[in-house]
Design a protein around this motif. Structure first.
Motif, PDB file in Angstrom:
ATOM      1  N   LEU A   4       0.843  -1.188   0.000  1.00  0.00           N
ATOM      2  CA  LEU A   4       0.000   0.000   0.000  1.00  0.00           C
ATOM      3  C   LEU A   4       0.884   1.245   0.000  1.00  0.00           C
ATOM      4  N   PRO A   5       0.368   2.333  -0.580  1.00  0.00           N
ATOM      5  CA  PRO A   5       1.139   3.586  -0.527  1.00  0.00           C
ATOM      6  C   PRO A   5       1.280   4.059   0.922  1.00  0.00           C
ATOM      7  N   ASP A   6       2.272   4.904   1.135  1.00  0.00           N
ATOM      8  CA  ASP A   6       2.462   5.424   2.491  1.00  0.00           C
ATOM      9  C   ASP A   6       1.329   6.393   2.845  1.00  0.00           C
ATOM     10  N   GLU A   7       1.290   6.779   4.106  1.00  0.00           N
ATOM     11  CA  GLU A   7       0.195   7.612   4.607  1.00  0.00           C
ATOM     12  C   GLU A   7       0.125   8.953   3.884  1.00  0.00           C
ATOM     13  N   GLN A   8       1.269   9.565   3.635  1.00  0.00           N
ATOM     14  CA  GLN A   8       1.286  10.865   2.955  1.00  0.00           C
ATOM     15  C   GLN A   8       0.679  10.761   1.553  1.00  0.00           C
ATOM     16  N   THR A   9       1.021   9.716   0.837  1.00  0.00           N
ATOM     17  CA  THR A   9       0.470   9.517  -0.509  1.00  0.00           C
ATOM     18  C   THR A   9      -1.037   9.303  -0.442  1.00  0.00           C
ATOM     19  N   LEU A  10      -1.479   8.525   0.525  1.00  0.00           N
ATOM     20  CA  LEU A  10      -2.914   8.302   0.683  1.00  0.00           C
ATOM     21  C   LEU A  10      -3.647   9.601   1.010  1.00  0.00           C
ATOM     22  N   LEU A  11      -3.050  10.432   1.855  1.00  0.00           N
ATOM     23  CA  LEU A  11      -3.662  11.711   2.191  1.00  0.00           C
ATOM     24  C   LEU A  11      -3.732  12.627   0.966  1.00  0.00           C
ATOM     25  N   GLU A  12      -2.693  12.608   0.148  1.00  0.00           N
ATOM     26  CA  GLU A  12      -2.699  13.417  -1.077  1.00  0.00           C
ATOM     27  C   GLU A  12      -3.777  12.921  -2.041  1.00  0.00           C
TER      28      GLU A  12
END
Length: 53
Positions: A4-12
């Protein structure tokens, strides 16, 4: 298995999705306003054309 993408990528991605949703809502509102303004005129024009034929 894919990671899964990291948290920052998911937030973006979430922010981009929210922005896209807002733009879609704005476009829908513009479409509704256009429809309310012009649809009665277009329908009356159609009625006139039907009477002529």
């Amino acid at each position: 298995m894919k990671e899964l993408p990291d948290e920052q990528t998911l937030l973006e991605l979430l922010k981009l999705a929210k922005d896209a949703e807002q733009k879609a809502r704005e476009l829908n509102e513009i479409g509704e306003q256009f429809s309310q303004k012009w649809l009665p005129s277009l329908e009356s024009g159609r009625k006139i054309l039907k009477k002529k034929t």
